[in-house]
Motif scaffolding. Structure first.
Motif, PDB file in Angstrom:
ATOM      1  N   ASP A   3       0.812  -1.212   0.000  1.00 58.69           N
ATOM      2  CA  ASP A   3       0.000   0.000   0.000  1.00 58.69           C
ATOM      3  C   ASP A   3       0.849   1.267   0.000  1.00 58.69           C
ATOM      4  O   ASP A   3       0.310   2.379  -0.070  1.00 58.69           O
ATOM      5  CB  ASP A   3      -0.919   0.023   1.229  1.00 58.69           C
ATOM      6  CG  ASP A   3      -1.923  -1.129   1.199  1.00 58.69           C
ATOM      7  OD1 ASP A   3      -2.222  -1.616   0.092  1.00 58.69           O
ATOM      8  OD2 ASP A   3      -2.373  -1.537   2.285  1.00 58.69           O
ATOM      9  N   VAL A   4       2.185   1.124   0.127  1.00 60.33           N
ATOM     10  CA  VAL A   4       3.072   2.285   0.152  1.00 60.33           C
ATOM     11  C   VAL A   4       3.368   2.705  -1.282  1.00 60.33           C
ATOM     12  O   VAL A   4       3.845   1.907  -2.102  1.00 60.33           O
ATOM     13  CB  VAL A   4       4.383   1.966   0.901  1.00 60.33           C
ATOM     14  CG1 VAL A   4       5.332   3.160   0.852  1.00 60.33           C
ATOM     15  CG2 VAL A   4       4.091   1.570   2.342  1.00 60.33           C
ATOM     16  N   SER A   5       3.087   3.942  -1.604  1.00 61.93           N
ATOM     17  CA  SER A   5       3.298   4.445  -2.966  1.00 61.93           C
ATOM     18  C   SER A   5       4.590   5.241  -3.047  1.00 61.93           C
ATOM     19  O   SER A   5       5.092   5.759  -2.047  1.00 61.93           O
ATOM     20  CB  SER A   5       2.119   5.314  -3.395  1.00 61.93           C
ATOM     21  OG  SER A   5       1.989   6.429  -2.534  1.00 61.93           O
ATOM     22  N   GLY A   6       5.132   5.341  -4.229  1.00 58.32           N
ATOM     23  CA  GLY A   6       6.359   6.082  -4.468  1.00 58.32           C
ATOM     24  C   GLY A   6       6.925   5.728  -5.822  1.00 58.32           C
ATOM     25  O   GLY A   6       6.217   5.202  -6.694  1.00 58.32           O
ATOM     26  N   GLU A   7       8.208   5.985  -6.024  1.00 57.88           N
ATOM     27  CA  GLU A   7       8.853   5.663  -7.297  1.00 57.88           C
ATOM     28  C   GLU A   7      10.167   4.942  -7.041  1.00 57.88           C
ATOM     29  O   GLU A   7      10.814   5.154  -6.017  1.00 57.88           O
ATOM     30  CB  GLU A   7       9.117   6.940  -8.103  1.00 57.88           C
ATOM     31  CG  GLU A   7      10.072   7.918  -7.421  1.00 57.88           C
ATOM     32  CD  GLU A   7      10.412   9.101  -8.296  1.00 57.88           C
ATOM     33  OE1 GLU A   7      10.487   8.912  -9.521  1.00 57.88           O
ATOM     34  OE2 GLU A   7      10.609  10.206  -7.748  1.00 57.88           O
ATOM     35  N   ARG A   8      10.539   4.069  -7.972  1.00 55.50           N
ATOM     36  CA  ARG A   8      11.797   3.343  -7.842  1.00 55.50           C
ATOM     37  C   ARG A   8      12.930   4.225  -8.363  1.00 55.50           C
ATOM     38  O   ARG A   8      12.845   4.795  -9.445  1.00 55.50           O
ATOM     39  CB  ARG A   8      11.744   2.021  -8.600  1.00 55.50           C
ATOM     40  CG  ARG A   8      13.076   1.243  -8.559  1.00 55.50           C
ATOM     41  CD  ARG A   8      12.911  -0.165  -9.105  1.00 55.50           C
ATOM     42  NE  ARG A   8      12.100  -0.990  -8.205  1.00 55.50           N
ATOM     43  CZ  ARG A   8      12.581  -1.615  -7.134  1.00 55.50           C
ATOM     44  NH1 ARG A   8      13.868  -1.526  -6.829  1.00 55.50           N
ATOM     45  NH2 ARG A   8      11.783  -2.344  -6.386  1.00 55.50           N
ATOM     46  N   VAL A   9      14.001   4.325  -7.579  1.00 60.33           N
ATOM     47  CA  VAL A   9      15.178   5.080  -7.997  1.00 60.33           C
ATOM     48  C   VAL A   9      16.389   4.156  -7.975  1.00 60.33           C
ATOM     49  O   VAL A   9      16.421   3.168  -7.235  1.00 60.33           O
ATOM     50  CB  VAL A   9      15.420   6.307  -7.096  1.00 60.33           C
ATOM     51  CG1 VAL A   9      14.272   7.295  -7.215  1.00 60.33           C
ATOM     52  CG2 VAL A   9      15.629   5.882  -5.657  1.00 60.33           C
ATOM     53  N   SER A  10      17.390   4.483  -8.773  1.00 56.42           N
ATOM     54  CA  SER A  10      18.572   3.633  -8.903  1.00 56.42           C
ATOM     55  C   SER A  10      19.836   4.488  -8.881  1.00 56.42           C
ATOM     56  O   SER A  10      19.848   5.612  -9.391  1.00 56.42           O
ATOM     57  CB  SER A  10      18.523   2.840 -10.213  1.00 56.42           C
ATOM     58  OG  SER A  10      19.739   2.126 -10.423  1.00 56.42           O
ATOM     59  N   SER A  11      20.887   3.949  -8.282  1.00 58.11           N
ATOM     60  CA  SER A  11      22.191   4.622  -8.301  1.00 58.11           C
ATOM     61  C   SER A  11      23.103   4.024  -9.362  1.00 58.11           C
ATOM     62  O   SER A  11      24.213   4.501  -9.572  1.00 58.11           O
ATOM     63  CB  SER A  11      22.870   4.483  -6.931  1.00 58.11           C
ATOM     64  OG  SER A  11      23.100   3.119  -6.625  1.00 58.11           O
ATOM     65  N   GLY A  12      22.646   2.972 -10.017  1.00 56.56           N
ATOM     66  CA  GLY A  12      23.449   2.297 -11.030  1.00 56.56           C
ATOM     67  C   GLY A  12      23.541   0.815 -10.779  1.00 56.56           C
ATOM     68  O   GLY A  12      23.259  -0.007 -11.650  1.00 56.56           O
ATOM     69  N   ASN A  13      23.936   0.444  -9.537  1.00 53.17           N
ATOM     70  CA  ASN A  13      24.070  -0.968  -9.190  1.00 53.17           C
ATOM     71  C   ASN A  13      23.031  -1.438  -8.179  1.00 53.17           C
ATOM     72  O   ASN A  13      22.934  -2.630  -7.908  1.00 53.17           O
ATOM     73  CB  ASN A  13      25.474  -1.250  -8.636  1.00 53.17           C
ATOM     74  CG  ASN A  13      26.542  -1.140  -9.707  1.00 53.17           C
ATOM     75  OD1 ASN A  13      26.261  -1.300 -10.898  1.00 53.17           O
ATOM     76  ND2 ASN A  13      27.767  -0.852  -9.296  1.00 53.17           N
ATOM     77  N   VAL A  14      22.285  -0.504  -7.599  1.00 52.66           N
ATOM     78  CA  VAL A  14      21.264  -0.862  -6.625  1.00 52.66           C
ATOM     79  C   VAL A  14      20.092   0.099  -6.774  1.00 52.66           C
ATOM     80  O   VAL A  14      20.268   1.278  -7.064  1.00 52.66           O
ATOM     81  CB  VAL A  14      21.834  -0.833  -5.186  1.00 52.66           C
ATOM     82  CG1 VAL A  14      22.310   0.561  -4.811  1.00 52.66           C
ATOM     83  CG2 VAL A  14      20.814  -1.346  -4.183  1.00 52.66           C
ATOM     84  N   SER A  15      18.877  -0.442  -6.600  1.00 54.36           N
ATOM     85  CA  SER A  15      17.678   0.396  -6.695  1.00 54.36           C
ATOM     86  C   SER A  15      16.718   0.034  -5.571  1.00 54.36           C
ATOM     87  O   SER A  15      16.813  -1.039  -4.972  1.00 54.36           O
ATOM     88  CB  SER A  15      16.988   0.211  -8.045  1.00 54.36           C
ATOM     89  OG  SER A  15      16.476  -1.100  -8.185  1.00 54.36           O
ATOM     90  N   ALA A  16      15.804   0.953  -5.261  1.00 58.94           N
ATOM     91  CA  ALA A  16      14.815   0.720  -4.204  1.00 58.94           C
ATOM     92  C   ALA A  16      13.662   1.691  -4.386  1.00 58.94           C
ATOM     93  O   ALA A  16      13.765   2.702  -5.101  1.00 58.94           O
ATOM     94  CB  ALA A  16      15.456   0.898  -2.834  1.00 58.94           C
ATOM     95  N   LEU A  17      12.561   1.376  -3.713  1.00 57.05           N
ATOM     96  CA  LEU A  17      11.390   2.239  -3.725  1.00 57.05           C
ATOM     97  C   LEU A  17      11.658   3.477  -2.876  1.00 57.05           C
ATOM     98  O   LEU A  17      12.072   3.376  -1.724  1.00 57.05           O
ATOM     99  CB  LEU A  17      10.182   1.489  -3.155  1.00 57.05           C
ATOM    100  CG  LEU A  17       8.912   2.329  -2.960  1.00 57.05           C
ATOM    101  CD1 LEU A  17       8.317   2.714  -4.311  1.00 57.05           C
ATOM    102  CD2 LEU A  17       7.895   1.573  -2.107  1.00 57.05           C
ATOM    103  N   LEU A  18      11.435   4.654  -3.442  1.00 59.91           N
ATOM    104  CA  LEU A  18      11.484   5.912  -2.707  1.00 59.91           C
ATOM    105  C   LEU A  18      10.044   6.294  -2.377  1.00 59.91           C
ATOM    106  O   LEU A  18       9.303   6.768  -3.236  1.00 59.91           O
ATOM    107  CB  LEU A  18      12.159   7.003  -3.528  1.00 59.91           C
ATOM    108  CG  LEU A  18      12.202   8.388  -2.881  1.00 59.91           C
ATOM    109  CD1 LEU A  18      13.156   8.395  -1.688  1.00 59.91           C
ATOM    110  CD2 LEU A  18      12.615   9.455  -3.903  1.00 59.91           C
TER     111      LEU A  18
END
Length: 734
Positions: free
Chosen positions: A587-602
């Motif tokens: 239910d948590v909304s946001g956008e996926r961001v990446s630094s190049g080698n790792v990404s996560a939901l912001l």
């Protein structure tokens, strides 16, 4: 002797008052000139002049009958005279007497205190007689010895390894072999010697017939004149840095590995592990030195040592004097005795010892080292460092030094040798030289509490366990809290507290027909829930069970066996159990961001900030392995004043080392917790007066560490928050 020198200095100032001239002396008098003191003797003890007077003593006899005396930097003057071999110095009513014999000037019995000063003339004296003319020159070998009245034959001494000799050469040079080999000069009755390690000494000897006698501090050795050929001195050469050959062998960079043995309870996880280590040894001219020893991610030890030639090979040996290793535990004199001659490999040393924590648990450790830059081809593959093939061979020949190679690979350097410590290092997933096991830091004390937490359906279950003698494990029968030393020790009848949640309360009675001796007991409040209690016997075990309702749709059972929950640890654990509704991370909304080698939901309401790569050639280059999120942040500066987290990715080309509890004050273990299908664990505590957490997980070959600032400036986040868990569940590598 220092005390005597101060008396001499005090009285010699009186000589300064006598500045009157004397009778002119012939300018061709061979005694005129500068004389330098070489030794001082008192009460049968002879010492190098600098041992008594740090700045030395010089005497200038002038042609006009005056003298200038410089004693340890203090200057005096007066008049002098010489007659029939006798020398007299006078001034201010004081008289010093002595003689000049065979080109050697001696001031005797100074101040009637038995202090003699022996001088040699700068540039030489025409009356100097070569040693051979004095009858002492020759090669003397040990004949016998006397100690505490007991006589020891020379053959016995040689059988014991005391093959001592004294060589007095006709040119005035000398060689003396004792436990150490020393060279120097000699005059009648006196040897002035120094060895490779920079030590110097002045030794008295006596000659009677063909026998030369020296009192070595209570061991009297009598040498006899020999017609044999003296051995060729093999005093070690001195390198460019002023160190002897032996000292230079120890001094420098070393690389190898360490492994544990005789592991006691509490450290079973170290069994069969091996880890690369680095060492830097710094040796001084006086044979003292220090060993900096570290592995990838933490300091191993810093130990002060002394090296000597007393070993089983020409490399000598080293002995620890003082220092510290893991968690500040002390290392004392001779706790380490390092003798390279014991082993069959050239240029190879082994350090071994024992680590024991405050609880008495520990292990033996053995460190194997070889000088940086040397190959290990003569050593079997299973005795080489784990990263030898895939790291060392790539770096040892491409860098000017070991520290440069470590820096180039972004690895850890001992905390006293480097300012920036990074634990990433290229390494294979399965090292070819051995097993590079993930090793927790030995803990100074295992008594700290552990926070255990686990998701079960719509709830998060947590409990505080004593740091020793308990473990938590999720099983098919529920969330189990075992009273055992390790979860590896769990059996079907192990003492436990089982926690289960089910929508149907009747499920907890499904085996009730098989219960024996069922009795109702007093209710108990657990996690804020009022629960009914009962006791019974089932599958051969006695149980105490409490059942209650978390809400209208969820029942909970807390079941115990073989644990006293009326008081003590068992009661504390029961009372620490908490239940928290688990907000769905979906239910948590946001956008996926990446630094190049790792990404996560912001998540919405969070802000992402770049993490700079400290090893990049260009400034402000983002680190592709890290992400930084802050909650409640709006501006760039808010990243420093709001709670948040930093995600760090460790893949195939980096090594992750679990942080130790020494990172925090009031440290507690946390986990294991299943979040997003991965098991997370970590530590929580206080750092810089703020609550923080370090948690980590493994997903195949990928590992992730998340550093979390839980509270700052009155704003808080927690490990139970839906958005925090949504971030953790969403983390992934490419």
């Amino acid at each position: 002797m220092k005390k005597i020198s101060s008396i001499v200095l005090a009285l010699i100032m009186l000589v300064n008052l006598a500045a009157c001239g004397g009778k002119n002396t012939k300018s061709n008098d061979p005694n005129i000139g500068m004389w330098n003191a070489v030794s001082a003797s008192m009460l049968g003890v002879t010492q190098d002049i600098v041992e008594v007077f740090e700045k030395g003593v010089s005497l200038e006899l002038k042609a006009n009958g005056k003298y200038n005396l410089d004693m340890d930097g203090k200057k005096a003057s007066g008049k002098w005279s010489y007659k029939a071999g006798g020398l007299s110095l006078s001034g201010s009513g004081l008289v010093f007497t002595g003689n000049v014999e065979n080109g050697i000037l001696t001031l005797t019995n100074m101040l009637d205190m038995g202090l003699d000063l022996i001088f040699e003339k700068k540039g030489g004296h025409p009356d100097t007689v070569l040693p051979s003319a004095r009858g002492d020159a020759g090669y003397y070998i040990v004949d016998r010895a006397i100690e505490d009245g007991e006589k020891i034959a020379g053959s016995e001494l040689r059988d014991m390894g005391f093959d001592y000799y004294v060589l007095l050469n006709e040119d005035g040079t000398a060689v003396c072999q004792t436990d150490d080999l020393a060279t120097g000069t000699w005059i009648k009755g006196v040897l002035s010697l120094h060895n490779d390690q920079g030590d110097s000494a002045t030794i008295n000897y006596t000659i009677k017939g063909d026998e030369l006698t020296i009192d070595w501090g209570g061991l009297i050795i009598i040498y006899v004149l020999s017609n044999g050929v003296p051995p060729t001195p093999t005093v070690g050469t001195v390198g460019a840095g002023g160190l002897s050959e032996l000292q230079e062998w120890w001094d420098g960079d070393w690389y190898g590995y360490w492994e544990p043995h005789s592991v006691s309870e509490g450290y079973e996880h170290l069994d069969d592990g091996r880890w690369d280590v680095f060492a830097k040894i710094e040796i001084n001219k006086d044979d003292t030195g220090v060993i900096y020893l570290w592995e990838d991610g933490e300091d191993f030890a810093k130990v002060n040592i002394t090296v000597s030639e007393y070993g089983l090979s020409d490399k000598g040996a080293a002995v620890s004097e003082s220092g510290n290793y893991w968690n500040g535990y002390e290392i004392g004199h001779a706790d380490w005795i390092i003798d390279p001659g014991i082993y069959n490999y050239e240029n190879y040393m082994v350090i071994d010892g024992r680590y024991d924590d405050d609880e008495g648990d520990g292990f033996n450790y053995v460190v194997y080292l070889r000088p940086w830059g040397l190959l290990w081809n003569d050593i079997p593959e299973d005795e080489r460092p784990p990263w030898y093939e895939d790291w060392y061979l790539d770096y040892y020949n491409d860098s000017d030094s070991m520290l440069e190679a470590i820096q180039n690979s972004g690895s850890y350097v001992h905390s006293e040798l480097a300012d920036t410590l990074v634990i990433e290092k290229p390494t294979p997933s399965v090292p070819s030289g051995g097993v590079a096991t993930e090793k927790p830091t030995p803990s100074a004390s295992s008594s700290g509490p552990m926070e255990a937490s686990f998701e079960m359906g719509d709830f998060i279950i947590s409990a505080t366990l004593p740091g020793q003698g308990w473990c938590a494990k999720n099983t098919a029968f529920g969330y189990e809290l075992y009273q055992v030393k390790s979860c590896d020790d769990v059996y079907s009848n192990s003492p436990r507290i089982s926690i289960n949640i089910d929508p149907d309360k009747k499920k907890f009675d499904r085996y009730s027909n098989d219960f024996e001796n069922v009795q109702t007991i007093k209710n108990r409040t657990i996690g804020g829930i009022d629960m009914t209690g009962r006791t019974y016997k089932f599958v051969g075990m006695d149980w105490i069970e409490y059942i209650g309702m978390l809400d209208s749709a969820h029942a909970v059972s807390v079941n115990t066996s073989k644990i006293d929950i009326s008081s003590g640890e068992g009661s504390d654990v029961i009372d620490s159990i908490k239940f928290q509704a688990n907000v769905a991370t979906d239910d948590v909304s946001g956008e996926r961001v990446s630094s190049g080698n790792v990404s996560a939901l912001l998540p919405d309401g969070w802000k992402v900030y770049p993490v700079w790569d400290l090893w990049a050639e260009k400034e402000n280059t983002p680190d592709k392995d890290k992400l930084k999120f802050n909650k409640f942040a709006k501006s760039e500066d808010d990243q420093h004043v709001t709670p948040g987290l930093e995600i760090r990715y460790y893949g195939m080309n980096s090594t992750f080392i679990e942080p130790g509890k020494d990172r925090f004050d009031e440290a507690k273990d946390w986990g294991p917790v299943d979040i997003g299908g991965r098991i997370w664990k970590g530590i929580t505590g206080i750092s810089w007066e703020s609550p923080q957490a370090l948690i980590w997980t493994k997903d195949g070959d990928d590992e992730f560490l998340v550093a979390i600032l839980l509270e700052y400036g009155g704003k808080k986040i927690s490990l139970q928050d839906a958005d925090v868990r949504a971030i953790l569940a969403s983390i992934k590598a490419p």
